[in-house]
Design a protein around this motif. Structure first.
Motif, short mmCIF file in Angstrom:
data_model
loop_
_atom_site.label_atom_id
_atom_site.label_comp_id
_atom_site.label_asym_id
_atom_site.label_seq_id
_atom_site.Cartn_x
_atom_site.Cartn_y
_atom_site.Cartn_z
N ALA A 240 0.20 -0.95 0.23
CA ALA A 240 -0.15 0.24 0.41
C ALA A 240 0.79 1.36 -0.46
CB ALA A 240 -1.52 0.08 1.41
N ALA A 241 0.83 2.02 -1.18
CA ALA A 241 1.45 3.40 -1.21
C ALA A 241 -0.03 4.44 -0.90
CB ALA A 241 2.45 3.39 -1.90
N ILE A 242 0.62 5.83 -0.83
CA ILE A 242 -0.15 6.65 -0.75
C ILE A 242 0.77 8.05 -1.08
CG2 ILE A 242 -0.59 7.36 1.84
CD1 ILE A 242 -3.19 8.54 0.97
N SER A 243 0.73 8.82 -2.15
CA SER A 243 1.64 9.30 -2.40
C SER A 243 0.82 11.23 -2.43
CB SER A 243 2.22 9.76 -3.90
OG SER A 243 3.27 11.21 -4.14
N TYR A 244 1.23 12.98 -1.79
CA TYR A 244 0.50 13.79 -2.20
C TYR A 244 1.29 14.87 -2.77
CZ TYR A 244 -2.49 17.24 -1.19
OH TYR A 244 -3.20 19.06 -0.70
N GLN A 245 1.00 16.32 -3.86
CA GLN A 245 2.13 16.79 -3.82
C GLN A 245 1.21 18.14 -3.57
OE1 GLN A 245 5.34 15.85 -7.18
NE2 GLN A 245 3.15 15.56 -7.99
N ASP A 246 1.70 19.81 -2.75
CA ASP A 246 1.08 21.06 -3.23
C ASP A 246 1.62 21.15 -4.35
OD1 ASP A 246 -1.02 22.93 -2.11
OD2 ASP A 246 1.10 23.34 -1.95
N LYS A 247 1.91 22.40 -4.91
CA LYS A 247 2.22 22.65 -6.24
C LYS A 247 1.37 23.89 -6.10
CE LYS A 247 2.97 22.29 -11.23
NZ LYS A 247 3.74 21.69 -12.01
N ASP A 248 2.28 24.99 -5.95
CA ASP A 248 1.87 26.65 -6.11
C ASP A 248 2.63 27.33 -7.38
OD1 ASP A 248 0.80 26.67 -3.64
OD2 ASP A 248 2.73 27.07 -2.23
N TYR A 249 1.77 28.23 -8.21
CA TYR A 249 2.87 28.44 -9.43
C TYR A 249 2.04 30.06 -9.17
CZ TYR A 249 -0.32 24.35 -11.26
OH TYR A 249 -0.35 22.50 -11.19
N ASN A 250 3.49 30.55 -9.04
CA ASN A 250 3.46 31.93 -9.15
C ASN A 250 3.69 32.80 -10.31
OD1 ASN A 250 3.55 31.81 -6.10
ND2 ASN A 250 5.14 30.41 -6.43
N PHE A 251 3.05 33.71 -11.28
CA PHE A 251 3.26 33.96 -11.83
C PHE A 251 3.45 35.57 -12.27
CE2 PHE A 251 0.32 30.35 -13.16
CZ PHE A 251 0.98 29.47 -14.63
N ASN A 252 4.55 35.93 -12.99
CA ASN A 252 4.62 37.18 -13.08
C ASN A 252 3.68 37.91 -14.24
OD1 ASN A 252 7.73 36.84 -12.81
ND2 ASN A 252 7.65 36.16 -15.05
N SER A 253 2.20 37.64 -14.14
CA SER A 253 1.13 38.04 -14.79
C SER A 253 0.37 38.72 -12.93
CB SER A 253 0.63 37.31 -15.54
OG SER A 253 0.43 36.11 -14.85
N GLY A 254 0.53 38.24 -12.35
CA GLY A 254 -0.17 38.30 -10.76
C GLY A 254 -1.44 37.03 -10.64
N ALA A 255 -1.72 36.25 -11.88
CA ALA A 255 -2.62 35.16 -11.82
C ALA A 255 -2.14 33.99 -10.90
CB ALA A 255 -3.02 34.73 -12.74
N ASP A 256 -1.81 33.94 -9.82
CA ASP A 256 -1.41 32.53 -8.53
C ASP A 256 -1.89 31.82 -8.37
OD1 ASP A 256 1.38 34.36 -9.22
OD2 ASP A 256 1.29 34.91 -6.86
N ARG A 257 -1.76 30.56 -8.91
CA ARG A 257 -2.49 29.26 -7.62
C ARG A 257 -2.16 28.39 -7.00
NH1 ARG A 257 -2.51 25.93 -12.33
NH2 ARG A 257 -1.72 26.69 -14.26
N SER A 258 -3.17 27.63 -6.77
CA SER A 258 -2.10 26.36 -6.01
C SER A 258 -3.03 25.09 -5.94
CB SER A 258 -2.19 27.01 -4.53
OG SER A 258 -2.14 25.31 -3.66
N GLY A 259 -2.48 24.10 -6.56
CA GLY A 259 -3.06 23.41 -7.04
C GLY A 259 -2.10 21.67 -6.00
N SER A 260 -2.98 19.99 -7.03
CA SER A 260 -2.38 19.50 -5.88
C SER A 260 -2.45 17.84 -6.43
CB SER A 260 -2.93 19.49 -4.52
OG SER A 260 -4.44 19.10 -5.11
#
Length: 358
Positions: free
Chosen positions: A254-274
């Motif tokens: 059994a295995a479980i993997s999780y990632q948190d991803k932050d997108y930082n753009f010069n345009s200011g339209a930042d977002r966060s995914g996973s």
């Protein structure tokens, strides 16, 4: 050596019969012994090709027959689950030091059997103080985190990690140190003048392996670029991932993997995914195994352009030999804003590894 002496003796002996009558038998024997001694010295001074070395030629052929249904249409196709051919070599330098190298290339069974497109191409030096390698390599993010949920017979596995996370990195410099149950790996990508900083990507992580348990944690930060103008820096992305994997006494994995991803753009339209990937494997009979997984991808986009999806997969495997695998797999992906996709695949996998040691 006895065989070589015999061959030399026969060769020189044949010449002796054509010698002039003035040559004595004693002179011929003395000349023959001198020539054998010279050849022995040359043989001892010439190192063996694989002395203190190991060389392997390996490969894996993975064709699949896939039925795909994505709402509007359905079709059959012969696919490929990442077939490859590679070479691996190492040389013992003594005192705990060694040199190593590896090259691996794709074999595209579903594209006229074309060969090319490097997966791996690197060389390095290992020592009691760690190993350093340069070239195209696996990122730390995959080695310590994603690899433990990448157990399925599909080119898109792990199904959530696959969407935006790295599998291979060009121009990569890595340092790896194993001490006790811990493994530390750090790497940086250097693309010359591209980007504003010295390194375009930095990836580091720690792994812990004790008996049947693996824990992995990795952090990655990289520059992002425009899809059309590849020299235009648009910002950066940061990825923090972790995994827990364990094999129980009844052989359940059994295995479980999780990632948190932050997108930082010069345009200011930042977002966060996973990303979330789970994997389970359990032997159900001799040579048979069932594998199950659930996955979920979120890109952080809050409108209709979001590519968010979730899904699950189930696989039945038959392993009649250690290097042969036959599988039947079902995968379904449910998208928030796009057509859902279902695949059923029958696949084969044949592995080989030829090794020479000196």
């Amino acid at each position: 050596m006895k065989m070589m002496k015999t061959l030399i003796a026969l060769a020189v002996g044949s010449c002796a019969f054509s010698a002039t009558a003035s040559d004595t038998l004693e002179q011929q024997i003395q000349a023959l012994n001198e020539r054998i001694a010279q050849l022995e010295d040359q043989t001892e001074q010439t190192p063996a090709l694989l002395k203190n070395s190991q060389f392997s030629l390996y490969g894996s052929l993975r064709p699949t027959l896939v039925y795909q249904d994505n709402d509007d249409n359905d079709n059959w196709k012969v696919g490929d689950a990442l077939s490859r051919l590679g070479v691996k070599a190492s040389t013992d330098l003594g005192h705990g030091w060694s040199a190593f190298a590896q090259g691996e290339w794709k074999i595209k069974i579903n594209d006229s059997g074309k060969f090319g497109d490097a997966r791996l191409a690197f060389a390095g030096i290992a020592s009691p103080y760690g190993a350093i390698a340069l070239g195209r390599q696996r990122p730390v993010q995959y080695t310590l985190v994603a690899e433990y949920v990448d157990i399925f017979n599909n080119a898109n596995s792990p199904f959530a990690y696959n969407q935006e996370s790295p599998f291979f990195v060009d121009n990569f410099a890595t340092y790896k140190l194993q001490t006790g149950d811990f493994t530390f790996i750090a790497g940086a990508q250097f693309n010359g003048p591209k980007g504003e900083d010295g390194a375009d990507m930095i990836n580091a992580g720690m792994g812990y392996d004790k008996d049947a348990l693996h824990l992995g944690l990795s952090y990655l930060t990289k520059d992002t670029y425009d899809a059309v103008d590849t020299e235009l820096n648009t910002g950066d992305a940061k990825l923090l991932g972790g995994v827990v994997a364990y094999t129980f006494s009844n052989d359940l994995y059994a295995a479980i993997s999780y990632q948190d991803k932050d997108y930082n753009f010069n345009s200011g339209a930042d977002r966060s995914g996973s990303t979330l990937d789970t994997a389970f494997a359990y032997p159900i009979a001799k040579d048979y195994k069932i594998k199950l997984g659930y996955f979920q991808f979120e890109d952080g986009i809050k409108d209709s352009t979001s590519y968010d999806y979730a899904g699950y997969n189930a696989t039945l495997e038959w392993n009649p030999a250690s290097n042969v695998r036959v599988h039947l797999e079902y995968v379904t992906q449910d998208f928030d804003n796009y057509q859902d996709d279902t695949q059923i695949a029958l696949g084969f996998r044949y592995d080989f590894n030829l090794t020479w040691k000196g």
